[in-house]
Design a protein around this motif. Structure first.
Motif, PDB file in Angstrom:
ATOM      1  N   LEU A 162       0.212  58.504  68.244  1.00 47.57           N
ATOM      2  CA  LEU A 162       0.048  59.709  67.441  1.00 47.57           C
ATOM      3  C   LEU A 162       0.232  60.995  68.242  1.00 47.57           C
ATOM      4  O   LEU A 162       0.551  62.040  67.657  1.00 47.57           O
ATOM      5  N   PHE A 163       0.069  60.935  69.566  1.00 47.03           N
ATOM      6  CA  PHE A 163       0.167  62.177  70.348  1.00 47.03           C
ATOM      7  C   PHE A 163       1.272  62.140  71.399  1.00 47.03           C
ATOM      8  O   PHE A 163       2.335  62.704  71.158  1.00 47.03           O
ATOM      9  N   PRO A 164       1.118  61.510  72.570  1.00 44.49           N
ATOM     10  CA  PRO A 164       2.176  61.647  73.582  1.00 44.49           C
ATOM     11  C   PRO A 164       3.519  61.057  73.171  1.00 44.49           C
ATOM     12  O   PRO A 164       4.563  61.661  73.425  1.00 44.49           O
ATOM     13  N   LEU A 165       3.511  59.883  72.538  1.00 40.95           N
ATOM     14  CA  LEU A 165       4.789  59.288  72.134  1.00 40.95           C
ATOM     15  C   LEU A 165       5.469  60.119  71.051  1.00 40.95           C
ATOM     16  O   LEU A 165       6.694  60.294  71.067  1.00 40.95           O
ATOM     17  N   THR A 166       4.699  60.630  70.104  1.00 44.21           N
ATOM     18  CA  THR A 166       5.285  61.470  69.058  1.00 44.21           C
ATOM     19  C   THR A 166       5.703  62.822  69.612  1.00 44.21           C
ATOM     20  O   THR A 166       6.697  63.405  69.155  1.00 44.21           O
ATOM     21  N   PHE A 167       4.986  63.334  70.585  1.00 40.96           N
ATOM     22  CA  PHE A 167       5.378  64.607  71.201  1.00 40.96           C
ATOM     23  C   PHE A 167       6.771  64.512  71.814  1.00 40.96           C
ATOM     24  O   PHE A 167       7.577  65.437  71.710  1.00 40.96           O
ATOM     25  N   THR A 168       7.065  63.381  72.458  1.00 45.07           N
ATOM     26  CA  THR A 168       8.376  63.234  73.103  1.00 45.07           C
ATOM     27  C   THR A 168       9.490  62.922  72.100  1.00 45.07           C
ATOM     28  O   THR A 168      10.660  63.120  72.414  1.00 45.07           O
ATOM     29  N   GLY A 169       9.156  62.436  70.909  1.00 42.69           N
ATOM     30  CA  GLY A 169      10.188  62.144  69.909  1.00 42.69           C
ATOM     31  C   GLY A 169       9.588  61.461  68.693  1.00 42.69           C
ATOM     32  O   GLY A 169       8.691  60.621  68.830  1.00 42.69           O
ATOM     33  N   ILE A 170      10.076  61.803  67.512  1.00 44.94           N
ATOM     34  CA  ILE A 170       9.549  61.207  66.281  1.00 44.94           C
ATOM     35  C   ILE A 170      10.012  59.764  66.130  1.00 44.94           C
ATOM     36  O   ILE A 170       9.492  59.016  65.288  1.00 44.94           O
ATOM     37  N   GLN A 171      10.987  59.316  66.945  1.00 45.09           N
ATOM     38  CA  GLN A 171      11.515  57.961  66.817  1.00 45.09           C
ATOM     39  C   GLN A 171      10.434  56.908  67.004  1.00 45.09           C
ATOM     40  O   GLN A 171      10.499  55.833  66.397  1.00 45.09           O
ATOM     41  N   ALA A 172       9.434  57.192  67.846  1.00 47.29           N
ATOM     42  CA  ALA A 172       8.389  56.200  68.091  1.00 47.29           C
ATOM     43  C   ALA A 172       7.588  55.932  66.821  1.00 47.29           C
ATOM     44  O   ALA A 172       7.377  54.776  66.435  1.00 47.29           O
ATOM     45  N   TYR A 173       7.121  56.983  66.150  1.00 46.37           N
ATOM     46  CA  TYR A 173       6.329  56.779  64.946  1.00 46.37           C
ATOM     47  C   TYR A 173       7.175  56.201  63.814  1.00 46.37           C
ATOM     48  O   TYR A 173       6.698  55.401  63.008  1.00 46.37           O
ATOM     49  N   GLU A 174       8.448  56.592  63.743  1.00 47.18           N
ATOM     50  CA  GLU A 174       9.312  56.108  62.670  1.00 47.18           C
ATOM     51  C   GLU A 174       9.892  54.729  62.962  1.00 47.18           C
ATOM     52  O   GLU A 174      10.539  54.148  62.082  1.00 47.18           O
ATOM     53  N   ASP A 175       9.688  54.212  64.154  1.00 45.45           N
ATOM     54  CA  ASP A 175      10.066  52.831  64.462  1.00 45.45           C
ATOM     55  C   ASP A 175       9.206  51.912  63.605  1.00 45.45           C
ATOM     56  O   ASP A 175       7.976  51.907  63.709  1.00 45.45           O
TER      57      ASP A 175
END
Length: 530
Positions: free
Chosen positions: A474-487
């Motif tokens: 929800l925070f560091p991975l999404t900060f670097t790119g929305i691709q992580a949450y949308e995976d």
């Protein structure tokens, strides 16, 4: 451990309608198969086989949603493999959404029959407000096509109901172990294939001719800036190396947490968990993804400290937690050691790439740029768009926009930025980013209360890694790119694991009550002597 497939077929013998459905599917599939065999069309034959498997999954899901959940996860993880060999067909891409809808229907019917346990998440209101705001953004006037909004809603919210399935799934501690054992076996298969592909190159697990949309994702190579060593970025059964790296991170956290639980609670399965730990470490070493390696290493360090903090000190079992750290270190050493002695070139090329690009102070170091400068620049770049207060509509810069543009002939209104927080601003305006923060903090605060509640119990390692995974995504991975949450893999596991987290206290209380019930009255603290 009861095998899901065997349980499903056992139920089939008691349901004539299920048997009839399977017979109809079998006859139709046999007819189509015969036609394709005669014509020599192997691609068409593969589609028939997948359709037959999908229909079988649907029947199983409607018959038993618990077993259906495992079939859904299996399809979710191996769907990309079929896409690679069948020309990136969109019917396969959306098959998981059909299976998810069937799974939700089966769960709802079981709920109506009062066969499952439901709950009200403490963060339900922030989630519903964010969902409402996202649905409103479907009709943003700046969006160039309605399907962008449909795509965005699917990517952001379609797997949220897995929260309730995860909670209802764990009706016993046996079901808890079954869930993690199944996921460990799936991880062993996928990570082992990824290791083999990292060594053999892109010709392994990839067809000779890849579709244009995924060719670049499946044939990426890295070059060390100083030594000039070249290495392949494996994809395993997925279409992209990014998705394989994301799965490695999830697998590492699940195996790490489950190993701690087994050392505190059960002896059975420890050997399998240790093997999965070593294999996952080897996969991380060969994935050629600096972000995944850093997040995994940091998670291991934080996890060891957290396990010691949450150890059952009163029962003097903290030594078992220290054994978790010891076994983790041994698993890491074993995985790296085997790679060094068997495939030294494959390992050393990756080590050179990591050290040359992550060592602070060197000319080739990209640590500061990739972890902070670049994503921050892209985040601030979102405010350079005219509609940053209102956004251009959900889904307009999401994964899969190329398919909407190609099928419906409508180009997205903007290009977007390489920052997840920036993407939220571009798609849903500053209000979308604020609601994301409210929802995320509500989830993490509620999860942390559960973690503290389970401190000193064998379930603490599982609770902490789930909380930690939610915070990372929800925070560091999404900060670097929305691709992580949308995976879809990371997204599905997020909501499913959150449901499991909030069910753990119930399992802990039930287990404690059962243990106390077996003691004589004079030794049972729950029974007062009269």
């Amino acid at each position: 451990m009861r095998v899901p497939a065997l349980a499903s077929f056992g139920n089939m013998r008691r349901s004539p309608l299920v048997v009839l459905g399977f017979l109809i599917i079998f006859v139709v599939a046999a007819y189509k198969t015969a036609n394709y065999v005669i014509a020599g069309d192997m691609t068409g034959l593969a589609f028939v086989a997948l359709a037959f498997v999908g229909c079988a999954f649907i029947v199983v899901m409607l018959n038993n949603w618990r077993n259906g959940l495992y079939f859904f996860l299996t399809w979710l993880l191996f769907e990309d493999f079929a896409r690679k060999y069948l020309g990136n067909n969109m019917a396969i891409y959306f098959a998981k959404d059909v299976l998810a809808a069937v799974l939700y229907l089966s769960f709802f019917l079981a709920y109506r029959r009062k066969e499952v346990t439901s709950f009200r998440p403490p963060f339900l209101v922030p989630v519903l407000i964010f969902v409402w705001f996202g649905v409103m953004q479907v009709f943003n006037p700046a969006s160039t096509h309605l399907m962008y909004g449909v795509l965005g809603v699917k990517l952001f919210f379609y797997y949220v109901p897995l929260l309730f399935l995860g909670y209802a799934l764990l009706n016993s501690e046996t079901e808890l172990r079954r869930f993690f054992f199944v996921n460990m076996i799936l991880a062993l298969i996928i990570v082992s294939l990824g290791i083999a592909q990292a060594i053999l190159g892109h010709t392994f697990l990839n067809p000779a001719i890849l579709a244009d949309d995924i060719r670049g994702l499946s044939t990426l190579y890295r070059v060390s800036p100083i030594s000039g060593l070249t290495m392949y970025r494996p994809t395993s059964v997925f279409v992209s190396t990014g998705r394989f790296g994301n799965f490695l991170l999830v697998s590492w956290l699940l195996v790490f947490g489950f190993s701690g639980y087994l050392l505190l609670r059960h002896k059975r399965g420890r050997a399998l968990a240790f093997i999965a730990l070593a294999v996952t470490v080897a996969g991380l070493a060969l994935c050629s993804s600096r972000g995944v390696v850093l997040f995994s290493a940091g998670s291991a360090a934080v996890g060891v400290c957290a396990f010691v903090w949450g150890a059952p000190w009163r029962q003097r079992e903290v030594i078992r937690v220290l054994r978790t750290a010891q076994r983790s270190a041994l698993g890491i050493a074993l995985g790296i050691g085997l790679l060094f002695f068997i495939f030294p070139d494959a390992l050393l090329s990756r080590v050179a790439f990591y050290t040359e690009t992550l060592t602070p102070g060197t000319k080739s170091s990209e640590l500061q740029n990739r972890t902070w400068d670049y994503p921050l620049m892209n985040f601030l770049g979102a405010f350079g768009y005219d509609r940053w207060p209102y956004g251009y509509g959900i889904g307009t810069t999401s994964l899969g926009t190329q398919y909407v543009a190609r099928i419906f002939g409508a180009k997205p209104p903007v290009i977007g930025v390489e920052s997840g927080f920036g993407t939220l601003i571009i798609e849903m305006g500053i209000g979308g980013l604020l609601l994301w923060f409210v929802m995320s903090f509500a989830i993490l605060l509620s999860a942390w209360r559960v973690v503290k509640q389970l401190r000193g119990s064998p379930w603490f390692p599982l609770a902490f890694v789930i909380f930690w995974y939610a915070g990372l995504l929800l925070f560091p991975l999404t900060f670097t790119g929305i691709q992580a949450y949308e995976d879809f893999v990371l997204n599905a596991y997020l909501w499913l694991l959150l449901g499991i987290l909030f069910r753990l206290p119930t399992l802990a209380v039930s287990s404690q009550y059962a243990a106390n019930a077996q003691l004589p009255p004079m030794y049972n603290p729950q029974i007062r002597l009269r």
